[in-house]
Motif scaffolding. Structure first.
Motif, PDB file in Angstrom:
ATOM      1  N   LEU A   1       1.922   6.716  -6.947  1.00  0.00           N
ATOM      2  CA  LEU A   1       0.911   7.879  -7.438  1.00  0.00           C
ATOM      3  C   LEU A   1       1.425   9.002  -7.089  1.00  0.00           C
ATOM      4  N   LEU A   2       1.992   9.465  -5.785  1.00  0.00           N
ATOM      5  CA  LEU A   2       2.426  10.591  -5.346  1.00  0.00           C
ATOM      6  C   LEU A   2       3.506  11.073  -6.274  1.00  0.00           C
ATOM      7  N   SER A   3       4.374  10.159  -6.418  1.00  0.00           N
ATOM      8  CA  SER A   3       5.545  10.484  -7.437  1.00  0.00           C
ATOM      9  C   SER A   3       5.282  10.901  -8.822  1.00  0.00           C
TER      10      SER A   3
ATOM     11  N   TRP B   1       9.923  11.349   2.021  1.00  0.00           N
ATOM     12  CA  TRP B   1       9.294  10.477   2.549  1.00  0.00           C
ATOM     13  C   TRP B   1      10.321   9.374   3.601  1.00  0.00           C
TER      14      TRP B   1
ATOM     15  N   PHE C   1       2.517   1.718  -3.502  1.00  0.00           N
ATOM     16  CA  PHE C   1       1.412   2.150  -4.516  1.00  0.00           C
ATOM     17  C   PHE C   1       1.248   3.526  -4.016  1.00  0.00           C
ATOM     18  N   ARG C   2       1.006   4.142  -2.962  1.00  0.00           N
ATOM     19  CA  ARG C   2       0.858   5.526  -2.674  1.00  0.00           C
ATOM     20  C   ARG C   2       2.019   6.212  -3.162  1.00  0.00           C
ATOM     21  N   LEU C   3       3.287   5.884  -3.037  1.00  0.00           N
ATOM     22  CA  LEU C   3       4.277   6.629  -3.075  1.00  0.00           C
ATOM     23  C   LEU C   3       4.462   6.649  -4.733  1.00  0.00           C
TER      24      LEU C   3
ATOM     25  N   ALA D   1       0.803  -1.165  -0.009  1.00  0.00           N
ATOM     26  CA  ALA D   1       0.062   0.171   0.015  1.00  0.00           C
ATOM     27  C   ALA D   1       0.789   1.122   0.032  1.00  0.00           C
ATOM     28  N   VAL D   2       2.027   1.201   0.960  1.00  0.00           N
ATOM     29  CA  VAL D   2       2.750   2.519   0.800  1.00  0.00           C
ATOM     30  C   VAL D   2       3.386   2.738  -0.672  1.00  0.00           C
TER      31      VAL D   2
END
Length: 100
Positions: A32-34, A88, A28-30, A25-26
């Protein structure tokens, strides 16, 4: 009960606490944020006075290029990850510990 499973520490509890959740999950979030930060940085670099137009052009290119869009996303991901991932990591490394 003394031998209750809830009393035992989770095997990956420290890892999950350090990175802020489950690794998948982390990650995936990284990603998308990147990509998002990369799009913004590229938009600023290409035309800082008309960011909305640059983002619209990006989506138009993604639509027009089809599978070539993956290379554009990869470029934006790398551009954003250069900023997002070190920030991060430092925030996780030097952040205040959260007790649970």
């Amino acid at each position: 009960m003394q031998n209750d499973v809830r009393d035992l520490p989770a095997s990956h509890h420290g890892l999950y606490r350090f990175i802020g959740g489950s690794p998948l999950a982390v990650a995936f979030r990284l990603v998308l944020l990147s990509i998002l930060v990369g799009v913004v940085l590229a938009a600023i670099g290409f035309d800082p006075w008309n960011i909305i137009h640059s983002i619209r052009v990006l989506f138009q290119r993604l639509w027009d290029l089809g599978f070539d869009a993956i290379s554009w996303l990869w470029r934006y991901f790398l551009l954003g990850a250069v900023i997002v991932v070190p920030i991060w990591f430092l925030s996780r490394l030097f952040g205040t510990p959260r007790g649970r």
